[in-house]
Structure formats: structure tokens, C-alpha cells
Design an enzyme around this catalytic site. Sequence first.
Site, short mmCIF file in Angstrom:
data_model
loop_
_atom_site.label_atom_id
_atom_site.label_comp_id
_atom_site.label_asym_id
_atom_site.label_seq_id
_atom_site.Cartn_x
_atom_site.Cartn_y
_atom_site.Cartn_z
N HIS A 121 14.51 -37.10 61.72
CA HIS A 121 13.44 -37.87 62.37
C HIS A 121 14.02 -39.12 63.01
CE1 HIS A 121 13.21 -41.04 59.22
NE2 HIS A 121 13.58 -40.06 58.41
N ASP A 123 12.00 -41.86 63.92
CA ASP A 123 11.27 -43.10 63.63
C ASP A 123 11.96 -43.81 62.48
OD1 ASP A 123 10.37 -40.98 61.89
OD2 ASP A 123 8.76 -42.29 61.20
N ASP A 156 18.89 -43.72 57.91
CA ASP A 156 17.58 -43.07 57.76
C ASP A 156 16.77 -43.20 59.05
OD1 ASP A 156 15.32 -41.91 56.80
OD2 ASP A 156 14.75 -43.56 55.49
N GLU A 190 7.94 -39.49 60.36
CA GLU A 190 8.26 -39.09 58.99
C GLU A 190 7.94 -40.20 58.00
OE1 GLU A 190 10.68 -38.50 55.31
OE2 GLU A 190 10.72 -40.16 56.69
N GLU A 191 8.22 -41.44 58.42
CA GLU A 191 8.07 -42.57 57.50
C GLU A 191 6.60 -42.86 57.16
OE1 GLU A 191 10.46 -43.60 55.96
OE2 GLU A 191 12.28 -43.35 57.15
N ASP A 217 17.16 -30.53 56.26
CA ASP A 217 16.62 -31.86 56.57
C ASP A 217 17.45 -32.90 55.81
OD1 ASP A 217 14.97 -33.86 57.52
OD2 ASP A 217 13.22 -33.29 56.32
N HIS A 459 15.84 -48.59 53.22
CA HIS A 459 14.56 -49.14 53.66
C HIS A 459 14.57 -50.66 53.51
CE1 HIS A 459 11.75 -45.38 53.71
NE2 HIS A 459 12.92 -45.15 54.27
ZN LIG Z 1 14.13 -40.50 56.43
#
Ligand SMILES: [Zn+2]
Length: 489
Positions: A121, A123, A156, A190-191, A217, A459
Amino acid sequence: MKKWKSILLLTAVLVGLFIIVTVINTLTVKSKQPTPHTAKVSINEKQAVDHLSKAITYKTISYEDRSKIDFSEFDKFINFLQVSFPKIYRQLEFEKVNHYGLVYKWKGTDSSKHPIGLTSHYDVVPVLKGTEANWKQPPFSGAVLNGIIWGRGSLDDKIGVIGILQAVEYLLDKEFKPDRDIYLMFGFDEEIGGDEGASMIVNTLKERGIKFEFVLDEGGAIVENMVPGVKAPVGVIGVSEKGSATAKLSIEGSGGHSSQPKDHTNIGRIASAIAKLEDTQFKGELKGPGNDLFEFVAPEMNFGMKYVFANKMVFKPLIEKILLQQPASAALIRTTIAPTIFQAGEQYNALPEQASAIINLRLMPGDSLSNVKKFIEDTIDDKDIKVTVEGTEASKVSTVDSWQFKTVQQAARNVYNHAVVAPYLMFAGSDARQYDPISKNTYRFLPVQITSEDLNRMHGTNERVSVKNYIKAIKFYAEVIKESNKKTE
Ligand SMILES: [Zn+2]
């Protein structure tokens, strides 16, 4: 006297036999690690680094409040891909699903084979307000310094998107031809759950009757010192992800003045219900993906640990007891119970008429939402407490004794020769689960070797990846494609 002697002798013989059998078991445990093939992939490092660095500069940020999302950044990101990967855009079929979901189809030479899918992903999560100054390099700078690429999405998961594209562009350059169709699928939300991205991509492909052999994934990475008794770094491939449920326990009834309370008040009853749940707990059992993890790492352990795991028939209860002592390993073998919100009362001298609590549970494959509700009701055994449970079931469990798993494992070994590569159970949710209906297997693996600090940065603040890791990630994706090509099924 004689009788005692013969009992002693018999015991000694039995103990001797037990030791012989269990030691033989230990010595004959076979490694489940494939011999690495040499990964003959030579990537243009400078160009690859430029691409990831540039990709990070687009603020493709997902916000829970979707009205805050700036889609012009997503448009710019897509344009950037088109300019950066000319061979892919010339030779693969490309389409946008629901405006920003990106799907590329690389046609294979053998239409009788089912396709595989690589997904990721683009985003990213926002940078927390007030933490900008703590970044050593600005989060959307894509700065490259001393072999490190800095910024939000470097791990990520723009590394996945750019890593996959970079690998395919490389293979096209080498005029590699896949036998089965290969799909590259990139979500954009996705987030925040993936409802608009991965979910819509899956619906579109489902309508066309596409069924993947496996979809790969993001997920587990290669980590050190995670499994006791194993010196080598361990790469973990998620073969399933736990479900997540929110249980609400609530009670309503007479309040009244605090000067003359009943023996059991609303607060007391909810508190007691939670205490019962914590005291009881779901049963921990070494099975499924948690068990698979140990099946794969045990042969690589030191003798003591190998002895225990090679003789699981005897030691299973002991292993389970030990695993249940630490929260992280306990979560691997049981559904977890985490009370997160407790609400009751407003005034110090008034009994509240209502009390409620929220419990977050992470479900093992096999424990359904309805099982969980029944477990709570049976355990708290209080008819006045209303219990509701909603959430997501655990994902499907993918195979580990299959060519599909072995393809991913082999590719990881080709690039990370010294790592032990094993299946495991993911605790966090990902887009991968969305692919369950259209894929025989879904695997979750981020092909980088990282530390626990790296995980916190994902994150958090100072997300970054080393150039070395990133180049290995590209090689890994190229290896997955090459390895899947040789399979006859
Ligand atoms: Zn991710």
C-alpha cells in the site's frame, strides 16, 4: 527386598528407554530450511534509491476522517510511478480501481496456471502533531544520508510498492518471462481499513473469476533475539492474522443514594465480571500457526530447546505453560482479553444507574465472534449484564507444507542466507486478509532485517530503512517471481 529391587530395575530401564528415544528424536529432527540458491540479481542501486527517496516525498497520508485526505498527492504519486517505471507501463496491463487502487497485470506464457499476486500500500500514517521537530530528517524529505533512507513510508509500506516495481522493472530489463500471470496490486487506504482500496481491488478481480495461488503482502520481518535458543536471525512469514473483537459489557439498574447501597452495585458487578474473565482466560494451546513457528525453528535451536520441542508429545503442557508466562508468547497461543474502557458514575455520593466496560479481544484462528460471546457470558455468569460482541474474525490459515509457502521461504533464504525462515501468526491486521476470498494462500512478509526500534519507528518518529535492506527487499521480490516460475502446478 527382591520386589523393590525389580521395581527399581524396571524404573531404571524405562527411564533409560525414555532418554534413548527422546534423544534419538532430538538428533533426527530435520531442518525445514531450504538450501539457498544464489540470488543473481544486480540492481542499479542509485536509481533504486532515488525512486524510493522520491516516493517518500509525496504526502499520501491516510486520515481516519476521509475528508481530510489530499488526493492531489495521490495523483502526483501515480504520475511519478508512470515516469519512473517506463517498461512496466509499456509491457504490463495497468488499471486504476476506484480511482486510486493500482493494478498491474503481467501476462504469463502459460494460461493454464493460476496467477500469483504481490501487494502493498502507498498510503502512510500521519506524523503526530507536535512530534515533527523530533525527526532527525523531515518526515517527507526522503533524505538519503550515510546509507539510510529517511521518511514516512520508508518501511510501511512504500518500500513494498517501490521494491516490487523495481524488481519487475529489473526482470523486464532482463527479458524475463513469467509462466503464470503476475498481478501487482497497491492499495491506498490500508492504514484506515482498506475498504476503498484493497477491498475494491478484490471485488473487481473476484468478478473476473481470478483465483490466486498466493498473494504476498507486508507482515513479519527478519528479527534477531526473538526466539529463545535460536542464534540466527529469524524471518517470520505471517500465514494468518488474528481477529479483533470489541466486547461491550453493560448493566443498568437502580442507582440510589450511596448511604444505603446494595451488597453488589453496578460498578461492582462489571468489575467482578472483568476479574472473572481475567482469572479464567481462554485456553492456551500450541496449535496452528503458533505451533508451525516452533516446528520450523526447533531444528535450528540449541540442544536443550531442540530436545523439548522434538518431544512435544511429552513436553507440550510444559511448553504451553512457559509460553503463557509472557504476554507476547501467550498471544501466540490463545485469544487475548484486554479491558480498555470502563465507564460508570458521575458523582461521588450517587450510585450510577449504568456501568459498562469495553474489552478488546484478539481472536485465534478457530475462535469465532460467537464463541467469544458465549465464553464471556458463561464465564461472567450474570444474566443482568448485557454482552455484545462485534469485530473481525481471524483470517484464513494458509498452508506451510506447500510449494506456495516454500516459494516465499526459498526467496527469503536466497537473499537472507543465514536467516531461519518460519511461518507465524500475525497479531496486527493488514490488507492481506481482504484477499482470502480470491487466494488459496495469503502470506505476510516484509523482506527487511529490522530491530525492535525500527518497529516502533514505523508508525512513530524517525521511520527509516537502510539502503542495504531496501536493495535486499528488491532482490527478494525478484526471487519470489523467479521461484514461482519453476513450479509445475
Ligand atoms: Zn502497512
